[in-house]
Write a protein that holds these residues in place. Structure first.
Motif, PDB file in Angstrom:
ATOM      1  N   PHE A   1      16.700   9.874 -14.167  1.00 31.07           N
ATOM      2  CA  PHE A   1      15.296   8.665 -14.959  1.00 31.07           C
ATOM      3  C   PHE A   1      15.007   9.758 -15.779  1.00 31.07           C
ATOM      4  O   PHE A   1      14.391  10.275 -16.000  1.00 31.07           O
ATOM      5  CB  PHE A   1      14.951   7.477 -13.902  1.00 31.07           C
ATOM      6  CG  PHE A   1      13.660   6.784 -14.253  1.00 31.07           C
ATOM      7  CD1 PHE A   1      13.703   5.671 -15.661  1.00 31.07           C
ATOM      8  CD2 PHE A   1      12.264   7.579 -14.426  1.00 31.07           C
ATOM      9  CE1 PHE A   1      12.869   5.060 -15.673  1.00 31.07           C
ATOM     10  CE2 PHE A   1      11.297   6.712 -15.073  1.00 31.07           C
ATOM     11  CZ  PHE A   1      11.630   5.595 -15.242  1.00 31.07           C
TER      12      PHE A   1
ATOM     13  N   GLN B   1      18.488   5.161 -17.883  1.00 35.15           N
ATOM     14  CA  GLN B   1      18.460   5.370 -16.372  1.00 35.15           C
ATOM     15  C   GLN B   1      19.563   4.040 -16.578  1.00 35.15           C
ATOM     16  O   GLN B   1      20.092   3.405 -17.069  1.00 35.15           O
ATOM     17  CB  GLN B   1      17.614   4.358 -15.051  1.00 35.15           C
ATOM     18  CG  GLN B   1      18.224   5.082 -14.283  1.00 35.15           C
ATOM     19  CD  GLN B   1      17.421   4.416 -13.145  1.00 35.15           C
ATOM     20  OE1 GLN B   1      15.892   3.697 -12.942  1.00 35.15           O
ATOM     21  NE2 GLN B   1      16.450   5.192 -11.487  1.00 35.15           N
TER      22      GLN B   1
ATOM     23  N   THR C   1      14.561  -9.209 -13.840  1.00 36.07           N
ATOM     24  CA  THR C   1      15.302  -7.862 -14.033  1.00 36.07           C
ATOM     25  C   THR C   1      15.351  -7.571 -15.694  1.00 36.07           C
ATOM     26  O   THR C   1      15.703  -8.235 -16.452  1.00 36.07           O
ATOM     27  CB  THR C   1      16.424  -7.606 -13.595  1.00 36.07           C
ATOM     28  OG1 THR C   1      17.396  -8.390 -13.944  1.00 36.07           O
ATOM     29  CG2 THR C   1      16.317  -8.309 -12.258  1.00 36.07           C
TER      30      THR C   1
ATOM     31  N   TRP D   1      16.190  -2.243 -13.332  1.00 34.29           N
ATOM     32  CA  TRP D   1      14.823  -2.623 -12.998  1.00 34.29           C
ATOM     33  C   TRP D   1      14.508  -3.577 -12.427  1.00 34.29           C
ATOM     34  O   TRP D   1      14.520  -4.609 -13.611  1.00 34.29           O
ATOM     35  CB  TRP D   1      14.114  -1.694 -13.935  1.00 34.29           C
ATOM     36  CG  TRP D   1      14.523  -0.154 -14.742  1.00 34.29           C
ATOM     37  CD1 TRP D   1      14.186   0.669 -13.741  1.00 34.29           C
ATOM     38  CD2 TRP D   1      14.976  -0.093 -15.781  1.00 34.29           C
ATOM     39  NE1 TRP D   1      14.840   1.905 -14.313  1.00 34.29           N
ATOM     40  CE2 TRP D   1      15.144   1.279 -16.095  1.00 34.29           C
ATOM     41  CE3 TRP D   1      14.552  -0.599 -17.424  1.00 34.29           C
ATOM     42  CZ2 TRP D   1      15.525   1.790 -16.606  1.00 34.29           C
ATOM     43  CZ3 TRP D   1      15.299  -0.105 -18.058  1.00 34.29           C
ATOM     44  CH2 TRP D   1      15.627   1.279 -18.250  1.00 34.29           C
TER      45      TRP D   1
ATOM     46  N   LEU E   1       8.281  -1.775 -14.185  1.00 36.17           N
ATOM     47  CA  LEU E   1       9.883  -1.352 -13.956  1.00 36.17           C
ATOM     48  C   LEU E   1      10.033  -0.452 -12.869  1.00 36.17           C
ATOM     49  O   LEU E   1       9.569   0.493 -13.315  1.00 36.17           O
ATOM     50  CB  LEU E   1      10.586  -0.158 -15.092  1.00 36.17           C
ATOM     51  CG  LEU E   1       9.973  -0.853 -16.995  1.00 36.17           C
ATOM     52  CD1 LEU E   1      10.908  -0.342 -17.908  1.00 36.17           C
ATOM     53  CD2 LEU E   1      10.433  -2.547 -17.012  1.00 36.17           C
ATOM     54  N   ARG E   2      10.786  -0.719 -11.972  1.00 36.85           N
ATOM     55  CA  ARG E   2      10.544  -1.102 -10.327  1.00 36.85           C
ATOM     56  C   ARG E   2      12.051  -0.928 -10.553  1.00 36.85           C
ATOM     57  O   ARG E   2      12.878  -1.062 -10.455  1.00 36.85           O
ATOM     58  CB  ARG E   2      10.167  -1.394  -9.460  1.00 36.85           C
ATOM     59  CG  ARG E   2      10.170  -1.795  -8.179  1.00 36.85           C
ATOM     60  CD  ARG E   2       9.419  -2.325  -7.335  1.00 36.85           C
ATOM     61  NE  ARG E   2       7.471  -1.821  -7.221  1.00 36.85           N
ATOM     62  CZ  ARG E   2       6.941  -1.300  -6.891  1.00 36.85           C
ATOM     63  NH1 ARG E   2       7.643   0.497  -6.230  1.00 36.85           N
ATOM     64  NH2 ARG E   2       5.885  -1.108  -7.600  1.00 36.85           N
ATOM     65  N   LEU E   3      11.918   1.111  -9.867  1.00 38.44           N
ATOM     66  CA  LEU E   3      13.424   1.258  -9.939  1.00 38.44           C
ATOM     67  C   LEU E   3      14.324   1.197  -8.686  1.00 38.44           C
ATOM     68  O   LEU E   3      13.640   0.687  -8.161  1.00 38.44           O
ATOM     69  CB  LEU E   3      13.344   2.827 -10.315  1.00 38.44           C
ATOM     70  CG  LEU E   3      13.074   3.529 -11.660  1.00 38.44           C
ATOM     71  CD1 LEU E   3      11.758   3.303 -12.510  1.00 38.44           C
ATOM     72  CD2 LEU E   3      12.961   5.136 -11.462  1.00 38.44           C
TER      73      LEU E   3
ATOM     74  N   ALA F   1       8.024   3.512  -9.968  1.00 43.55           N
ATOM     75  CA  ALA F   1       7.303   2.551 -10.727  1.00 43.55           C
ATOM     76  C   ALA F   1       7.301   2.755 -11.563  1.00 43.55           C
ATOM     77  O   ALA F   1       5.800   3.928 -11.844  1.00 43.55           O
ATOM     78  CB  ALA F   1       6.766   1.235 -10.546  1.00 43.55           C
TER      79      ALA F   1
ATOM     80  N   SER G   1       1.751   2.044  -9.411  1.00 42.91           N
ATOM     81  CA  SER G   1       2.410   2.729 -10.306  1.00 42.91           C
ATOM     82  C   SER G   1       2.696   4.425 -10.271  1.00 42.91           C
ATOM     83  O   SER G   1       1.762   4.824 -10.240  1.00 42.91           O
ATOM     84  CB  SER G   1       2.517   2.111 -11.570  1.00 42.91           C
ATOM     85  OG  SER G   1       3.214   0.930 -11.620  1.00 42.91           O
TER      86      SER G   1
END
Length: 255
Positions: free
Chosen positions: A5, A29, A128, A132, A150-152, A157, A177
């Motif tokens: 990432f 990513q 989404t 993410w 954006l949450r991986l 995040a 985050s």
């Protein structure tokens, strides 16, 4: 490594910074590339070898002020001229599409269409973007601006505020985050922009890294001095690159 990432500060300047590119972030990513905001000077950076015409998958526009979106015409015109065929997703507030769509249409004028499809998605309903999970939050700004988290897949995040003073929802997202970009136009409290006076007191997740950007050039050196003693807090600069390297189910963060 499939879980690698990274994000790059394409620009850290405000609307009229003559030394820095307009505020923008490139996030990548799983071979998926997202550009957050695209002001007038952003395409110059991207076209200087940073992107291939088919590489970008999506663009997220926080709001429709010119320094955050007017580069769309140049960027999409370049993609079209270079023969792009891959669809491109643009995520933005549906209420601002009437401002943004003419910028895209001008990119192919006088032709009827671009050589690739543009998929418009409303940022208020998007869940989404690529790999993410997405959550947005309004800020207090001159026009409606939506910060984005954006949450991986790893659970970590990234938060990007766009423009404006963070409200409770945005402050909570930022505090949860791992990597946080917060607009800090001024030193003292401002009715429609982020300010050091407020940001200094924000809650931050232990171990998180925060960067201040979109700063009035007259305030930048004073602000830089203010953050020197703050662990995990810095002033963003154009060209910064950050990478997370996969290890089991989480990412190790490297600058």
């Amino acid at each position: 490594m499939p879980h690698d990432f990274s994000f790059r500060v394409v620009g850290s300047g405000d609307a009229y910074d003559n030394e820095r590119t307009n505020a923008s972030l490139l996030v990548q990513q799983f071979d998926f590339s997202l550009l957050i905001d695209c002001g007038p000077w952003v395409p110059k950076v991207l076209l200087a070898g940073l992107l291939e015409p088919n590489q970008l998958d999506a663009i997220y526009i926080t709001h429709s002020h010119p320094d955050h979106c007017s580069g769309l015409t140049t960027l999409l015109n370049w993609m079209d001229a270079k023969g792009r065929k891959k669809p491109l997703t643009i995520v933005a507030q549906r209420t601002q599409w009437e401002v943004l769509k003419p910028l895209v249409e001008f990119a192919h004028w006088p032709q009827a269409t671009l050589g690739f499809e543009v998929d418009w998605r409303d940022s208020l309903s998007v869940e989404t973007i690529g790999p993410w999970a997405v959550e947005v939050a309004p800020t207090q700004h001159a026009v409606s601006n939506l910060s984005v988290q954006l949450r991986l897949p790893s659970g970590q995040a990234l938060f990007y505020s766009g423009d404006g003073k963070l409200l409770e929802h945005g402050r909570n997202l930022a505090a949860q985050s791992d990597w946080v970009f917060v607009e800090c136009e001024t030193l003292a409290n401002h009715p429609s922009h982020g300010s050091w006076q407020e940001i200094e007191a924000y809650l931050r997740k232990p171990g998180s890294s925060w960067w201040l950007y979109h700063i009035d050039p007259q305030c930048r050196e004073v602000l830089r001095a203010q953050v020197q003693s703050k662990v995990g807090l810095d002033v963003a600069e154009d060209g910064y690159i950050f990478k997370g390297i996969a290890k089991k189910d989480y990412l190790i963060f490297h600058e």
